[in-house]
Each structure stands twice: as structure tokens, then as C-alpha cells.
Design an enzyme around this catalytic site. Structure first.
Site, PDB file in Angstrom:
ATOM      1  N   ASP A 198       1.787  -1.858 -16.203  1.00 43.10           N
ATOM      2  CA  ASP A 198       2.509  -1.200 -15.542  1.00 43.10           C
ATOM      3  C   ASP A 198       3.521  -0.734 -15.792  1.00 43.10           C
ATOM      4  OD1 ASP A 198       3.403  -0.932 -12.803  1.00 43.10           O
ATOM      5  OD2 ASP A 198       1.962  -2.176 -12.035  1.00 43.10           O
ATOM      6  N   HIS A 272       1.785   4.062 -12.391  1.00 43.85           N
ATOM      7  CA  HIS A 272       2.268   2.638 -12.681  1.00 43.85           C
ATOM      8  C   HIS A 272       1.875   2.734 -14.356  1.00 43.85           C
ATOM      9  CE1 HIS A 272       3.557   0.510  -9.243  1.00 43.85           C
ATOM     10  NE2 HIS A 272       2.395   1.014  -8.549  1.00 43.85           N
ATOM     11  N   GLU A 336      -0.451   4.452  -5.815  1.00 41.66           N
ATOM     12  CA  GLU A 336       0.892   4.643  -5.714  1.00 41.66           C
ATOM     13  C   GLU A 336       1.075   5.669  -6.905  1.00 41.66           C
ATOM     14  OE1 GLU A 336       3.035   0.800  -3.619  1.00 41.66           O
ATOM     15  OE2 GLU A 336       2.653   0.706  -5.900  1.00 41.66           O
ATOM     16  N   TRP A 402      -6.038  -2.865   0.041  1.00 38.74           N
ATOM     17  CA  TRP A 402      -4.616  -3.571  -0.052  1.00 38.74           C
ATOM     18  C   TRP A 402      -3.873  -3.012   0.998  1.00 38.74           C
ATOM     19  CZ3 TRP A 402       0.273  -1.589  -1.372  1.00 38.74           C
ATOM     20  CH2 TRP A 402       0.575  -0.348  -2.061  1.00 38.74           C
ATOM     21  N   TRP A 478       1.885 -10.323  -7.334  1.00 39.96           N
ATOM     22  CA  TRP A 478       2.630  -9.415  -8.010  1.00 39.96           C
ATOM     23  C   TRP A 478       3.742 -10.145  -8.471  1.00 39.96           C
ATOM     24  CZ3 TRP A 478       0.217  -5.097  -9.334  1.00 39.96           C
ATOM     25  CH2 TRP A 478      -0.821  -4.893  -8.441  1.00 39.96           C
TER      26      TRP A 478
HETATM   27  C1  TNX Z   1       2.246  -2.757  -4.379  1.00 42.16           C
HETATM   28  S1  TNX Z   1      -0.804  -3.440  -4.235  1.00 42.16           S
HETATM   29  C2  TNX Z   1       1.901  -2.528  -5.604  1.00 42.16           C
HETATM   30  C3  TNX Z   1       2.223  -3.296  -6.734  1.00 42.16           C
HETATM   31  C4  TNX Z   1       3.646  -4.169  -6.283  1.00 42.16           C
HETATM   32  C5  TNX Z   1       3.237  -4.603  -4.964  1.00 42.16           C
HETATM   33  C6  TNX Z   1       4.275  -5.374  -4.418  1.00 42.16           C
HETATM   34  C7  TNX Z   1      -0.619  -2.212  -5.471  1.00 42.16           C
HETATM   35  C8  TNX Z   1      -1.922  -1.624  -5.455  1.00 42.16           C
HETATM   36  N1  TNX Z   1       0.533  -1.848  -5.557  1.00 42.16           N
HETATM   37  O1  TNX Z   1       2.501  -2.353  -7.555  1.00 42.16           O
HETATM   38  O2  TNX Z   1       3.787  -5.069  -7.230  1.00 42.16           O
HETATM   39  O3  TNX Z   1       3.029  -3.773  -3.911  1.00 42.16           O
HETATM   40  O4  TNX Z   1       3.721  -6.265  -3.356  1.00 42.16           O
END
Ligand code: TNX
Length: 622
Positions: A198, A272, A336, A402, A478
Site C-alpha cells: 500500500d 495505493h 481508489e 466493498w 485495515w
Molecule cells: C478503504 S476498502 C480502503 C482502504 C482503507 C479502508 C479504511 C478499500 C478497497 N480501500 O485503503 O484502509 O477504506 O476503512
């Protein structure tokens, strides 16, 4: 006559109590079918365990377990015992070669007073052993125990039963990963999603690209967590790092394999990815920029560039990852990914034209599609977070939903496999376990035990055929705000037990009251003995609430077997020096007054619940 009836009634209820009133015989996750019988099997030093497949993972597991628990007997290969000398009295038979068939991963366990038979193959035998272990009631003399009689027939609802762990935000060593796998296996979870990279750290050694760990596994400092919602903007001035060597990864993969757990490694792309870019800036769209491994949380705008150079490196990285992880799935992230860097890039503008895609979302889809092609060419499949739907889904991808269930529903409608892991379903274990300000620092939001428990991964809006694409369910851990194993365990337990029941037990067999009041208290005691930390639930019957009226009956039960409940009526937070609750208490509150009944539960090992506060108020009814 009346007296005889009463006596009979008492005798009968005593017997029921000895058998336990729980229809699931204490097992988590609740089995598909349980038929309880009277009596118990006595495990003594003379008990013999026979098996017909000695050299199997399940049997090795049981042998190790028995040794660790101080039982003297080991498992005997029945083919080596003369037929005439096979005394089945006081024995346990582990049978791979049983008559009939069982569903995948299924088992049948029959406990009689003088004999136990467990039928199952491979994972089925392993899960039967887990249930058997849960049924063992140890006695005070070492080597002696009892197992209640009954017949259990069992198999899982979903093939994919997952638990995730983010080791990038905070790093957890191999011993802890093994401990995590142990508790997953005990509750019949079979998929460990290992989030290895990450923005804040790259945690897997790649031989061809040593800087990924030399540079990418270290950050100069870490942002100090927000306290009760206030963003601190302070740093700890402490370098932080860690990674797994190839040998360590192999050790973990083997350890998981022996527990019927498949590991899904995740290498995040195109977003990430700041830690990798800090090591190899040529993977970004602006190699001249100065990058450093992330020191704070959130979403970084520095992401991989969809260039040939990046794909070459990623393919070589994934090649090494696939050498280490033998499972079908490689998770390629996909979540993201802000498009800022791509929008600024001449290369990306040209690529949009060359690929004939509409915009940067099209490039995201091009990116995932190209990676998928490579992964498929190696005989593996990709999993991606639901953002991989944007701009078009790669042909064979499995989607992890998610951001609610919408992505999963859309993917299933396109005949893609789906793993449900929505935060809205109580599956984000970084969320708080109650609304109380006494909960430790967490990312926010709210996922109490009952929310996780009540989640059903199969959306009613899908057709029967589409529902077949929901291959399973997973909870995510997480670790932005979890820097120690104890904190991870606190966030994991007991919620992971609820997840296990969501993943394994048929919807019709679930019952939160039975789970939380009859089964959880004993399991938490066992977890204590095994050295796990967990969140002590508030006593059964206690909660933060205001009740109005003049007469009240406070009726509580400990949420952990053997724990004490202490209370105050004076407005001070209770502790072990206060009154101990032993039986229901009646209160009469004068008109215009109120009394706060504040309670805390403290386990024999000293773990403490948060304080709950029942306000008994007779002002409203004046
Ligand atoms: C979203 S869930 C993210 C993570 C963060 C998390 C915190 C996802 C695919 N990405 O990078 O750690 O929220 O809840």
C-alpha cells in the site's frame, strides 16, 4: 401428587441443564444439523484414536493438537491393527473411507457413549476435527475430558470464507500471522486475504526489484492517530518498517495449507502504490518528482502510470508473487485510484486516443485488463475491488464488493463471481464495536457484533442463477489505527466468530440470541486460554439506555464465562472495588428522581468491558 410432579420437573430440568440447553452444542459456526443425545463419551488416557488415512493434514493437525493439550494418546493407523484386536470400545474412528457421499468440505460426526465416528475427506475431515475439539470439555485431571453425545451433519454455505489483514499500514510478524491463521482455521474460515502493499509500505521481498523492500518497506515516521475525531496533524518522529522474505512467505503459505487455508496475496495497483513508486519512480507518470513512502492515511494521488515500463515491472513482480503463492487467485487491488496524475500526463492523453477509450476510467479498465491477461496466461485469476467495474470489467475477474453491495450485484448480473465484503454489512473490522466514546481509537463508523452477525451476503434482488455467483464473504481488517497485535485481536474478536457463522451456517440456522448468549461466553473463555485478546462484550442485558417508570428489574448475565460484573449507583464508573452483581436487583425510584446503574464486566484474566449505563428515570412519568 403435586410434589412428585415438581420433583420430576426439577429432575428433568437438571438433566436438560447437564446436557446444556444450546441446540448447537456450543459449536461456532452453528452446524447444518445437530441431534443431541443423552450421555457423554469419556476421553481417558486409554482412549484409542484410529484413522484410515494417517498421512493427511487433518490427522497431523489433530495429533499436534492432542500433544499440545497434554493428552497422552496419539492417532493409530487402523490398517496396522489386526482385525480381531480392533476394540472399538472407548475409541474414536477418523474415517476418510466412509460409505456414502458428503457435500464439499462436509463431515459427519457421531458421538456415542463408548465410541466416536468422524466421517470426512480432506477439508471435511479437518472441519470435523475442529467441531470435535470444540466439543471437548476438559476436566481438572489432565488427560481426562468428556464429549457430549449427539450426531452432527455439517457443510459450509459458501466456498469462499475470508478474513483479510492489512500488513502495509502496520506490519505484523510471522508469528502473529500464524496466530491469526490458527483462529481462522478453528472457525472454519478458509481464505486469508493478505494485503501486502500500500502507500505506506511494501511488505514482500521481490528478488528482481530489491528496492521495493530496501526503500519501500520503510517510512520515516507515522501520523499520530486522530483522537475522538480530531485530526492531530502530528507525527511520531519514529522510523517504521518491516517486510517478509521469500522464506517467511513460504513458511506462512505452508502453515496455512496445513490448516486448509488458501492465501490470496494482494499487490495493489494502479492506486495505493506510493511505496513502490518511492522505490522505483519510473513506475509513475512523473519520474522526476520526489516521492517518499506514505506517512499518513487516506488516498494518495501518486499512482502507477499505465506505461509499458510499468507493465513489464508489474508482470515480473507478479511472476515472483505467483511463484510463492500457489492458489488460484491473485488480488490486484484496483480501488481508489485518483486520476489526477494521468490527467496531467501527455503519455496518458495519447494512450486514451491510441486505445480508443473514453477517458481515464477507460485507462483504469485497460490497466486491469492488461494485468488480467498476464495473470490468466500464468493459469491464475484476478480478484479486484469493485472499482474495477468502472470503465468496463476485465473478462474473467472476480469482484470484491466493498462500497456496499451495488458493485457485487452489478458484477453478478454480468455473470462474474463476487465476494461480498461491504462496510455497510458490518464487515469492516476497523469500524468501532459500539457507539461509546470508551472504544479505542478507530477509523470511525460502527460495526457492532449483531450487525456483522445479521449480514446476509446473498442479495434478494439477484435471480437464482445470479445468486450462484456470490461465492463467498469476507471481513476486512485495515490497520491504519492498529499498531499492535493486541489491538488487531481486540478488533477481530468476537466479530470474526459472527463472520464465521455468516460464511458457514445456513441462513435458517442463525439465531443471534443463541449465538451471543449461549455460545459466545464459552468461546471467549477458550480464546482467553489460547492467549488471544478480545473485546469483552458488555453483560447480557446491559446497554446504554434510559428507561422511564418507577419500578425496574435489572437482570444481567456475564458475556464471558466466569467473569464478574461490578456496578455502581452513585454515578462513578464501576471497577472491581465496587459491588458485585450476583442476582437480579429490583429498584423502586421515587417520583422526580433517577438512578444510574453503571456496570462493568471483568474476566478472570483481567480483561474489561466498557462501562454500560442504564438510566432508570422516574422524572418523565411524574
Ligand atoms: C478503504 S476498502 C480502503 C482502504 C482503507 C479502508 C479504511 C478499500 C478497497 N480501500 O485503503 O484502509 O477504506 O476503512
Amino acid at each position: 401428587m403435586k410434589n412428585i410432579l415438581l420433583l420430576l420437573l426439577i429432575a428433568f430440568s437438571a438433566d436438560v441443564f447437564a446436557q446444556g440447553s444450546d441446540p448447537n452444542m456450543g459449536i461456532i459456526p452453528a452446524p447444518v444439523s445437530v441431534k443431541k443425545d443423552k450421555g457423554e463419551f469419556k476421553l481417558t488416557p486409554e482412549t484409542i484414536i484410529f484413522c484410515d488415512s494417517p498421512d493427511t493434514r487433518a490427522v497431523h493437525f489433530l495429533t499436534d493438537y492432542l500433544k499440545k493439550e497434554g493428552f497422552v494418546f496419539s492417532v493409530t493407523d487402523i490398517s496396522l491393527v489386526d482385525k480381531k484386536q480392533r476394540n472399538l470400545k472407548n475409541s474414536i474412528m477418523l474415517a476418510y473411507n466412509f460409505k456414502g457421499t458428503l457435500p464439499p468440505e462436509g463431515y459427519e460426526l457421531q458421538v456415542n457413549a463408548d465410541h466416536i465416528t468422524l466421517n470426512g475427506k480432506n477439508a471435511g475431515m479437518f472441519y470435523g476435527i475442529q467441531s470435535l475439539i470444540q466439543l471437548i470439555h476438559k476436566s481438572n485431571s489432565p488427560g481426562f475430558a468428556t464429549i457430549p453425545c449427539g450426531i452432527i451433519k455439517d457443510y459450509p454455505r459458501f466456498a469462499y470464507r475470508g478474513m483479510h489483514l492489512d500488513v502495509a499500514r502496520h506490519f505484523f510478524d510471522v508469528n502473529f500471522i500464524k496466530k491469526y491463521l490458527d483462529v481462522m482455521a478453528a472457525y472454519k474460515l478458509n481464505s486469508f486475504h493478505w494485503h501486502l502493499t500500500d502507500d505506506q509500505g511494501w511488505r514482500i521481498q521481490i528478488m528482481k526489484y530489491p528496492k521495493l523492500t530496501d526503500i519501500g518497506s520503510q517510512r520515516a515516521q507515522t501520523k499520530i492517530g486522530k483522537v475522538h475525531g480530531a485530526d492531530s496533524d502530528l507525527y511520531d518522529n519514529t522510523p517504521y518498517g518491516g517486510y517478509y522474505t521469500r522464506e517467511m512467505i513460504q513458511e506462512v503459505v505452508n502453515y496455512a495449507y496445513n490448516r486448509y487455508i488458501n492465501i490470496i496475496p494482494e499487490i495493489e495497483m494502479p492506486g495505493h502504490s506510493l511505496a513502490a513508486i518511492a522505490a522505483y519512480p519510473e513506475m509513475s507518470c512523473d519520474p522526476a518528482k520526489a516521492y517518499k513512502v506514505g506517512e499518513t492515511w487516506g488516498v494518495s494521488k501518486d499512482v502507477f502510470c499505465p506505461s509499458d515500463a510499468t507493465f513489464k515491472m508489474l508482470n515480473e513482480i507478479l511472476y515472483e508473487v505467483m511463484e510463492l503463492f500457489p492458489g488460484k487467485y491473485i488480488h490486484i487491488g484496483g480501488d481508489e485510484c485518483p486520476k489526477d496524475a494521468w490527467k496531467k500526463s501527455d503519455f496518458c492523453r495519447q494512450l486514451i486516443v491510441d486505445q480508443g477509450v473514453r477517458d481515464e476510467n477507460g485507462l483504469q479498465s485497460y490497466f486491469i485488463g492488461r494485468i488480467e491477461k498476464f495473470v490468466n496466461s500464468q493459469g491464475r485469476s484476478i480478484i479486484g475491488w469493485d472499482e474495477i467495474l468502472e470503465g468496463g470489467l476485465a473478462p474473467n475477474a472476480t469482484v470484491m464488493s466493498w462500497r456496499g453491495e451495488a458493485g457485487g450485484i452489478a458484477a453478478a448480473q454480468l455473470n462474474h463471481d463476487v465476494i461480498m465484503t461491504p462496510g455497510s454489512g458490518g464487515l469492516y473490522f476497523d469500524h468501532a464495536q459500539s457507539k461509546s466514546s470508551q472504544e479505542p481509537l478507530n477509523i470511525g463508523s460502527y460495526a457492532p457484533l449483531y450487525k456483522t452477525y445479521n449480514y446476509d451476503p446473498v442479495p434478494a434482488s439477484l435471480t437464482k442463477d445470479q445468486q450462484q455467483h456470490i461465492i463467498g464473504v469476507q471481513a476486512n481488517m485495515w490497520t491504519e489505527y492498529m499498531s499492535t497485535p493486541a489491538k488487531v485481536e481486540y478488533m477481530l474478536l468476537p466479530r470474526m466468530l459472527a463472520l464465521a457463522e455468516v460464511a458457514w451456517t445456513p441462513q435458517s440456522g442463525k439465531n443471534y440470541k443463541n449465538f451471543s448468549e449461549e455460545r459466545i461466553p464459552h468461546h471467549l473463555t477458550r480464546l482467553d486460554a489460547q492467549g488471544y485478546n478480545y473485546r469483552v462484550p458488555v453483560p447480557v442485558g446491559a446497554m446504554d439506555t434510559t428507561v422511564t417508570g418507577d419500578k425496574f428489574n435489572i437482570d444481567l448475565k456475564p458475556s464471558v464465562e466466569g467473569a464478574g460484573i461490578f456496578y455502581t449507583l452513585d454515578g462513578y464508573p464501576p471497577r472491581e472495588t465496587d459491588l458485585q452483581y450476583t442476582e437480579p436487583i429490583k429498584f423502586s425510584i421515587p417520583a422526580g428522581k433517577h438512578i444510574d446503574f453503571q456496570a462493568i464486566e471483568i474476566t478472570p484474566s483481567g480483561k474489561r468491558s466498557i462501562v454500560s449505563d442504564i438510566k432508570m428515570d422516574n422524572r418523565g412519568s411524574k
